[in-house]
Design a protein around this motif. Structure first.
Motif: not given
Length: 810
Positions: A9-12, A189-199, A389-392
């Motif tokens: 689990h990753t925050a946000y 591969v898991e088909c689950w859209g997430q904020d990828a936090l980059g590329s 927003w990671g605190g923003a």
């Protein structure tokens, strides 16, 4: 074997729910079946599992090239779910029932079912077979695949699964946006859209449970749950899918990759064709504090520099901080929004605004929405509040877009924002529905999570279509099955570095092979500031992508990177504008066929091993090869498909004498390096299929034209607009090996109407062009390879001039 285990689990970042088997004996495969009904509409089978469960398996035609397979176990509680796959017509088939078997025969494929012990096999029109895997074990007797059946989970629910053979030379594509590369063999591969936090990781913003094989078939799973695909990862001889839904529902599709993408289109939805102005460059002020004065100054500089631009994007800070989806202007920074937008429109700019579906807890609208139950809830019934927003930004609640009241209210907010004249909205986020959330319609987050981007973009598209009386284009970050109906996608938030440029390119091509033809990316990267070389190479890639946008955390205005960089980027932008007739016609064709605008090499050459390795290049339409530079130094390896290819600059190259664009350079332009026969010399065709090392000066776009093609171009303008092209030049580069005497191209107007242009060269060097269709463009001709005066030409019986390329702005 596909593992069923908890996720970090990753925050946000909303992870998928863990799939934990109930214990030994939880795996329960289908072992036998009997025919309950059979006819021209398909077959219904009663099935039994190893543990004695009973259920129903339906096999029926979905299209002329697809069979739909649906497994539902008896006594499974129903739950709200969305079906996103529809059969476009009443499919018919022929049924055969030999002993212990039943078979469905369609024109393009057949499916044969052995009843006991149970197994299925698909055979295509070429006699190639795909066999279900039922019982493959390691030396300790452990199953290494998940056969057709179910696994009971610790919460009492069932996960469905199925497995099929994988050949040693088979490649797998699709499943949405994949930064790890379009060829997915060996991956899970898991088909689950997430904020990828980059590329650069395995998470992605865009997931589509559509798997495409190089062996001539595809699989489309109808679910919104976190479907998982094990692609010769646990067992190199098989691939498996695991679907934690109340029903296993998927289509087996037969055909070439292009035919399978056409079937995906037919089973889901056609892509939305963006309006023609959307194919011009978009320029953003970036994710930073902005104001009306800043926007006006940016627009003025763009027009003063004569840099092509159709869309000015105003990002997050058009709204006050803390209220980033209230859809209300920050009137301190933007005191006269309507006046600003009208002034920009007068200068030929369309305005794009940023949005997301989260309402901040400090928003003036939060109390009203919360009181009316317009937010997603937790299992205990309280409002779900989280940090995305990671605190923003302050914590937010997520609008429940299954609630009619929330939809109506938010639709009005969007309508109000667009009333000032904005043309399109950038629909950011959409991937944060937690798996344990509860919606108004009874759907839980594990079912709603992947569906939410469709509900979100559907609403924005509907309001946009109403507000513009024209299109329903959204510029979205997240999507799922059928999301191509919203038009444009961009690949998220890459770092401003070379690895993320390459990962972004691969993600776009993966999306191309997932039925989504119109994608873009943040030119220059989002996080950080690129150096001049990286910015130029990213801009050349971006300006030769399906759609183009400059955006980042810092300035992406081309003149802010130095004169040399600006000259190179301006050339790439003007090159794009000159290619708009070709680009727009290819886009119309993508909508018609379901094939992508940016065509990965494996799409057209699934049987060539080199094509699968060439995952950092593509065709832009049928005849332009784009091979972006993904590392500093100006060198890379390019795989040239069969045929002859010539470097194409679209006219005179900035800073160089006409004709000095080259594919390989050593010492002086065009010189072959000693001992390096793979280099391609200047001015000569590059013949494929073959790999060649190329070296491209900074100002040279990585573009080649297929010899023999008829390329339609126009004089580059400052904006694409919507008016018919005033003049079109037909560039015909004939192959040296087999001089072509005919060529064909298509020109499309704003409504997609097609005008076919055919060129013929007679034995006495008389060139004739004929047009068929509603368009009557003023045509010029550029036919290189002939001495001046050696040709005569006419268009629809009227003599016309002949230009000699290279040379001049064709």
């Amino acid at each position: 074997m596909s593992s069923l285990h908890p996720r970090d689990h990753t925050a946000y970042v909303a992870p998928p729910p863990p799939l934990v088997p109930a214990g030994p004996g939880a795996l329960d495969p289908v072992v036998s079946a009997s025919v309950a009904r059979a006819g021209a509409g398909g077959a219904t089978l009663d099935v039994r599992t190893a543990a004695g469960r009973t259920g129903t398996l339906r096999l029926r035609p979905a299209t002329g090239t697809a069979v739909r397979v649906t497994l539902r176990m008896d006594d499974v509680p129903t739950a709200p779910r969305a079906s996103l796959v529809t059969a476009p017509h009443d499919g018919r088939c022929t049924i055969e029932q030999p002993p212990n078997a039943v078979a469905l025969r369609l024109g393009a494929l057949s499916v044969e079912v052995r009843l006991s012990p149970f197994s299925m096999e698909l055979t295509d029109r070429h006699g190639r077979s795909l066999r279900q895997v039922t019982d493959v074990r390691d030396p300790n007797g452990r199953l290494t695949v998940l056969p057709l059946g179910v696994t009971e989970l610790t919460d009492g629910s069932l996960a469905h699964h199925d497995s099929w053979t994988a050949e040693p030379d088979e490649h797998f594509y699709g499943l949405g946006e994949r930064f790890t590369g379009p060829d997915l063999r060996g991956q899970r591969v898991e088909c689950w859209g997430q904020d990828a936090l980059g590329s650069t990781g395995t998470r992605s913003y865009k997931a589509v449970p559509f798997l495409l094989s190089s062996r001539g078939y595809a699989v489309l799973v109808d679910t919104t749950t976190a479907a998982t695909f094990d692609l010769a990862h646990s067992n190199t001889g098989a691939w498996s899918m695991t679907v934690p839904d109340e029903v296993l529902d998927y289509c087996l599709i037969s055909g070439t990759p292009a035919e399978c993408l056409a079937a995906y289109r037919d089973l889901t939805a056609p892509a939305l064709l963006p309006p023609r102005w959307a194919f011009g460059p978009w320029i953003s002020g970036g994710f930073r504090q902005d104001s009306a004065a800043d926007v006006r100054a940016r627009a003025r500089r763009i027009r003063e520099h004569r840099f092509p631009c159709d869309v000015l994007h105003i990002d997050t800070y058009w709204q006050p901080h803390g209220s980033w989806s209230d859809m209300s202007w920050d009137t301190e920074a933007f005191p006269d929004p309507r006046g600003l937008v009208e002034a920009l429109a007068g200068e030929g700019f369309h305005v794009s605004l940023w949005m997301n579906p989260h309402i901040g807890v400090n928003s003036a609208h939060y109390a009203e929405a919360n009181r009316n139950g317009w937010f997603l809830r937790t299992a205990s019934g309280s409002t779900w509040v989280g940090q995305v927003w990671g605190g923003a930004h302050p914590d937010t609640a997520l609008l429940d877009l299954t609630h009619p009241g929330a939809v109506a209210w938010f639709g009005d907010r969007i309508r109000q924002a667009m009333a000032g004249g904005a043309c399109v909205l950038k629909t950011d986020f959409g991937e944060a529905v937690p798996a344990d959330a509860v919606a108004h319609n009874g759907m839980t987050g594990d079912r709603l999570h992947n569906l939410y981007p469709l509900l979100y973009n559907d609403l924005v598209a509907e309001v946009t279509r109403e507000a513009t009386a024209d299109h329903g284009l959204t510029w979205g970050r997240s999507t799922w099955t059928g999301g191509q109906r919203h038009g444009a996608k961009w690949t998220g938030d890459p770092n401003a570095d070379w690895p993320d440029l390459a990962a972004t390119l691969r993600a776009g091509l993966s999306l191309s092979l997932s039925g989504h033809p119109f994608w873009s990316h943040d030119i220059g990267g989002f996080h950080g500031t690129p150096d001049a070389e990286l910015f130029v190479r990213w801009a050349q890639f971006g300006l030769l992508s399906p759609l183009s946008r400059f955006h980042g955390m810092t300035s992406r205005l081309p003149w802010d990177f130095g004169e040399e960089a600006y000259t190179a980027v301006l050339h790439a932008a003007r090159l794009r504008m000159s290619l708009l007739p070709h680009l727009h016609a290819a886009a119309v064709e993508s909508v018609r066929t379901g094939e992508p605008l940016a065509r990965p090499m494996a799409l057209d050459h699934p049987n060539r091993p080199d094509a699968h390795a060439a995952d950092l290049q593509y065709l832009l339409g049928p005849d332009l090869l784009v091979a972006p530079l993904y590392a500093p130094g100006g060198r890379r390896q390019v795989w040239f498909p069969p045929g002859e290819w010539l470097p194409y600059a679209g006219g005179e190259q900035p800073g160089k004498p006409t004709g000095e664009q080259h594919a390989g350079r050593g010492g002086e332009p065009g010189a072959r390096k000693s001992g390096e026969p793979g280099n391609a010399p200047v001015g000569e065709p590059v013949t494929g299929p073959a790999w060649h090392r190329v070296e491209l000066p900074l100002a040279t776009a990585p573009l080649w034209l297929r010899a023999g093609s008829l390329l339609l171009t126009t004089a580059p303008a400052d904006r694409a607009g919507s008016a018919p092209f005033p003049e079109v030049t037909a560039v015909w580069v004939r192959p040296q090996a087999e001089p072509s005497r005919t060529a064909r191209a298509v020109l499309c107007d704003e409504d997609g109407h097609r005008t076919v242009i055919t060129a013929r060269l007679s034995s006495d060097n008389r060139l004739t062009l004929r047009t068929e269709g509603p368009g009557r463009p003023r045509l010029r001709v550029a036919l290189p390879g002939f001495p001046h005066g050696a040709l005569t030409a006419e268009v629809d019986g009227v003599p016309t001039e002949v230009g000699l390329w290279p040379g001049g702005e064709w």
